[in-house]
Enzyme design. Structure first.
Site, mmCIF file in Angstrom:
data_model
loop_
_atom_site.group_PDB
_atom_site.id
_atom_site.type_symbol
_atom_site.label_atom_id
_atom_site.label_comp_id
_atom_site.label_asym_id
_atom_site.label_seq_id
_atom_site.Cartn_x
_atom_site.Cartn_y
_atom_site.Cartn_z
ATOM 1 N N ASP A 17 0.985 -1.198 -0.021
ATOM 2 C CA ASP A 17 -0.110 0.003 -0.062
ATOM 3 C C ASP A 17 1.272 0.968 -0.192
ATOM 4 O O ASP A 17 2.242 1.607 0.871
ATOM 5 C CB ASP A 17 -0.623 -0.180 1.088
ATOM 6 C CG ASP A 17 -1.746 1.195 1.202
ATOM 7 O OD1 ASP A 17 -2.651 1.994 0.463
ATOM 8 O OD2 ASP A 17 -1.554 1.779 2.605
ATOM 9 N N ASP A 19 0.236 4.866 1.040
ATOM 10 C CA ASP A 19 -0.202 6.399 1.503
ATOM 11 C C ASP A 19 -0.382 5.206 3.378
ATOM 12 O O ASP A 19 -1.449 4.787 3.369
ATOM 13 C CB ASP A 19 -0.967 7.033 2.216
ATOM 14 C CG ASP A 19 -1.359 7.957 0.113
ATOM 15 O OD1 ASP A 19 -0.167 7.777 0.182
ATOM 16 O OD2 ASP A 19 -2.171 7.756 -1.015
ATOM 17 N N ASP A 25 1.448 9.338 5.133
ATOM 18 C CA ASP A 25 -0.130 9.848 4.693
ATOM 19 C C ASP A 25 -0.164 11.815 4.538
ATOM 20 O O ASP A 25 -0.786 11.767 5.379
ATOM 21 C CB ASP A 25 -1.201 8.943 5.779
ATOM 22 C CG ASP A 25 -2.267 9.076 4.472
ATOM 23 O OD1 ASP A 25 -2.472 9.729 3.702
ATOM 24 O OD2 ASP A 25 -3.706 9.008 5.105
ATOM 25 N N THR A 59 -2.471 0.758 -4.949
ATOM 26 C CA THR A 59 -2.786 1.648 -4.835
ATOM 27 C C THR A 59 -4.497 2.599 -4.513
ATOM 28 O O THR A 59 -4.569 2.650 -6.181
ATOM 29 C CB THR A 59 -1.794 3.563 -3.951
ATOM 30 O OG1 THR A 59 -2.551 3.926 -3.061
ATOM 31 C CG2 THR A 59 -1.550 3.537 -5.492
ATOM 32 N N GLN A 61 -6.432 5.530 -4.763
ATOM 33 C CA GLN A 61 -6.556 7.281 -5.358
ATOM 34 C C GLN A 61 -7.513 8.037 -5.257
ATOM 35 O O GLN A 61 -7.912 7.794 -6.991
ATOM 36 C CB GLN A 61 -5.239 7.413 -6.271
ATOM 37 C CG GLN A 61 -4.352 6.734 -5.400
ATOM 38 C CD GLN A 61 -3.230 7.708 -4.288
ATOM 39 O OE1 GLN A 61 -3.851 8.934 -4.427
ATOM 40 N NE2 GLN A 61 -1.978 7.121 -3.799
ATOM 41 N N SER A 62 -8.742 7.820 -4.844
ATOM 42 C CA SER A 62 -10.024 8.229 -4.990
ATOM 43 C C SER A 62 -10.079 9.717 -5.294
ATOM 44 O O SER A 62 -11.102 10.184 -5.654
ATOM 45 C CB SER A 62 -10.621 8.584 -4.769
ATOM 46 O OG SER A 62 -10.447 8.337 -2.926
ATOM 47 N N ARG A 66 -12.119 12.801 -7.845
ATOM 48 C CA ARG A 66 -12.847 13.727 -7.313
ATOM 49 C C ARG A 66 -11.940 14.886 -7.641
ATOM 50 O O ARG A 66 -12.103 15.887 -6.827
ATOM 51 C CB ARG A 66 -12.667 13.306 -6.169
ATOM 52 C CG ARG A 66 -13.138 12.392 -4.996
ATOM 53 C CD ARG A 66 -13.120 12.702 -3.078
ATOM 54 N NE ARG A 66 -13.480 11.103 -2.662
ATOM 55 C CZ ARG A 66 -13.646 10.735 -1.601
ATOM 56 N NH1 ARG A 66 -13.050 11.719 -0.888
ATOM 57 N NH2 ARG A 66 -13.713 9.456 -1.269
ATOM 58 N N CYS A 94 -6.233 2.306 -8.518
ATOM 59 C CA CYS A 94 -7.588 2.595 -8.548
ATOM 60 C C CYS A 94 -7.956 3.906 -8.302
ATOM 61 O O CYS A 94 -8.019 5.043 -7.794
ATOM 62 C CB CYS A 94 -8.549 1.455 -7.467
ATOM 63 S SG CYS A 94 -10.247 2.473 -7.528
ATOM 64 N N CYS A 102 -16.673 -0.020 -8.218
ATOM 65 C CA CYS A 102 -15.366 -1.018 -8.966
ATOM 66 C C CYS A 102 -15.753 -2.145 -8.713
ATOM 67 O O CYS A 102 -15.133 -2.161 -7.727
ATOM 68 C CB CYS A 102 -14.513 0.142 -9.111
ATOM 69 S SG CYS A 102 -13.288 0.435 -7.999
ATOM 70 N N ASP A 131 -1.698 -0.105 5.805
ATOM 71 C CA ASP A 131 -1.799 0.129 7.022
ATOM 72 C C ASP A 131 -3.381 0.211 7.629
ATOM 73 O O ASP A 131 -3.498 0.484 9.307
ATOM 74 C CB ASP A 131 -1.660 1.585 7.131
ATOM 75 C CG ASP A 131 -2.614 2.322 6.421
ATOM 76 O OD1 ASP A 131 -2.332 2.026 5.454
ATOM 77 O OD2 ASP A 131 -2.713 3.621 6.793
HETATM 78 ZN ZN ZN Z 1 -10.899 1.101 -8.324
#
Ligand code: ZN
Length: 522
Positions: A17, A19, A25, A59, A61-62, A66, A94, A102, A131
């Site tokens: 992972d 962050d 983070d 990872t 990464q929304s 956004r 992602c 998803c 984490d």
């Molecule tokens: Zn995704």
């Protein structure tokens, strides 16, 4: 292959992972200047690289979905991460948000599948270090090994549910390398007849299977001594040439008194094997020493076993294992200490003679097995009935299985919307049925390990009386349910000591339906 190269063996790759695991983070960070590696990260990652393990980042990464940073900014951040931490063989990212539904956003297992594919391996040959609980859930659902490195934001229930916990990233790397090295023999052996021993129940015998196959790879002949409750499982194990069934009064849960004549007959029977050596497999709370004495009386010249107790001249190879190691790896590490390893083509997973079938297909049903060999590990029948009803309402065909002594239980549970198969399947019959199942819903008991041996995903209603990392379904897609932090945790209780059996009586039928959707989308 060099001595430091750990490829093949247990793992091919370590997925990390980003962050909170590799770097501090910084929420929605699009600024390379703000990249701060966690202490010791570079050196720890270099040790994995030196061992021949491949590395990928997995990872969420929304921030992309956004609009909080651009893809170019993210690439700049990743370039900075590689500048500070060295190269990664793959980045699995992602870009979605929770609402997108998803298949890649952790806790979904999609990124683990993607990374494994990109690295030319399978999820079961990967370790994921992360984490938070989402990382562990994604790892388990893909069939990968998970190691949690908590931070101050990690919730206590996430720590309780994790299959393994390390205090920091370097310690997680230590654990991965230690486990991988533990299954490698220092001096590989070839020998004649080996007497291997695993008493106790079906599940115990099945989790010892990889260790027994390792011995078989270096032996001309393998004779397995097991107990009556493990006999059916022993017959399913590859690598076993002959079975001796004998109850051992220092192992059985409800033992008969020691009968001197019976012990003399057992010693004579063991002598007839004319074994060149013996490997005595045990759980950590069992002693190998009483049997080692009988093996000495039977003339076995070389004996290997795990023993914290001083063995005197009873053992030639006295092996010791730290707590928390998965049982199949514990067995493999004893085999390695004795000089035996699985050949490269034999995956260190559970196996039975009939499987796993590489062409296995989801036969359109889910198997629910409500019984458990130990009462403290069983979900209450009323709760099982609600689970079956919820699965049926979700359109699942539910087959309810159990032994001949569990017919009342299976009838009650199946009445809620399943087909009652109680008492109709022996262990081999259950194996045939499981081969076509989308997944198995079960507590911590023998059939969970049978499913793992067949490559069938498991929804595990796991009572925390014993460690999940040690006894959970091994190297097969799994969703863990139940309260991992319940007061019965690590008590080894056989009957739940807590009023109301809270670890399993609160399992949400809706969570079981969601878990089945994750593991058996068909
Ligand atoms: Zn995704």
């Amino acid at each position: 292959m060099s001595a430091t190269d750990l490829r093949r063996g247990l793992y091919d790759a370590v997925l990390l992972d980003r962050d909170g695991t590799l770097v501090e983070d910084v929420p929605y960070n699009g600024d390379p200047e703000k990249v701060r590696p966690v202490p010791g990260a570079r050196e720890a990652l270099d040790r994995l690289r030196a061992a021949g393990l491949r590395l990928a980042v997995v990872t969420n990464q929304s921030g992309l979905a956004r609009g909080l940073f651009t893809e170019a900014q993210m690439r700049a951040v990743h370039a900075r991460v590689e500048e500070l931490l060295g190269p990664f063989d793959h980045w699995a990212i992602c870009p979605h948000d929770d609402g997108d539904g998803c298949a890649c956003r952790k806790p979904a297992p999609g990124l683990v599948h993607e990374a494994a594919r990109a690295l030319g391996t399978t999820p079961s040959r990967c370790v994921l270090v992360g984490d938070i609980g989402r990382d562990m859930t994604a790892a388990l659902a893909a069939g990968a090994t998970g190691v949690l490195v908590p931070t101050p934001v990690t919730r206590p229930e996430e720590v309780a549910a994790a299959p393994a916990v390390a205090r920091d990233l370097p310690a997680a790397v230590d654990e991965v390398l230690r486990r991988a090295r533990a299954v490698r023999p220092v001096t590989p052996r070839r020998t004649g007849t080996v007497l291997v021993v695993r008493s106790d129940s079906a599940g115990d015998v099945l989790v010892t299977g990889p260790g027994i196959r390792a011995v078989a790879a270096g032996a001309a002949r393998v004779v397995l001594l097991c107990g009556p409750r493990g006999r059916a499982a022993a017959e399913l194990l590859p690598g076993v040439d002959e079975i001796i069934e004998w109850p051992l009064p220092w192992i059985d849960g409800s033992p008969a008194p020691v009968d001197p004549d019976d012990m003399r007959r057992l010693t004579d029977r063991l002598a007839e094997v004319r074994a060149d050596e013996a490997v005595v497999f045990t759980s950590f709370h069992q002693s190998a020493l009483p049997l080692a004495l009988l093996l000495r009386l039977a003339g076995v010249p070389r004996i290997s076993a795990i023993s914290d107790d001083y063995p005197g001249s009873l053992l030639d190879v006295r092996h010791r294992v730290p707590a928390g190691v998965p049982e199949p790896e514990r067995a493999l590490s004893l085999a390695a200490a004795a000089g035996f390893a699985l050949p490269d083509h034999d995956e260190p997973a559970l196996r039975v003679r009939t499987g796993p079938d590489p062409d296995r297909s989801d036969g359109g049903y889910v198997v629910v097995h409500p019984g458990a060999s130990v009462p403290a590990r069983a979900c209450p029948p009323e709760r099982w009935a609600r689970i079956v009803a919820a699965l049926a309402a979700d359109g699942r065909r539910v087959l309810v299985t159990g032994g001949p002594d569990e017919r009342e239980l299976t009838a009650q549970v199946a009445a809620a919307g399943g087909v009652d198969l109680g008492g109709t399947t022996d262990l081999a019959g259950l194996a045939r049925l499981l081969t076509g199942a989308g997944c198995l819903v079960v507590g911590n008991t023998g059939p969970a390990h049978l499913a793992a041996a067949l490559g069938v995903p498991v929804v595990s209603l796991f009572a925390p009386t014993v460690p999940f990392g040690q006894w959970g379904p091994y190297r097969v897609p799994t969703v863990r349910l139940g309260d991992a932090g319940a007061p019965c945790r690590d008590t080894r209780a056989t009957v739940c000591p807590i009023p109301g059996h809270p670890c399993l009586s609160g399992v949400d039928p809706g969570a079981v339906v969601a878990a089945v959707r994750t593991l058996a989308p068909g």
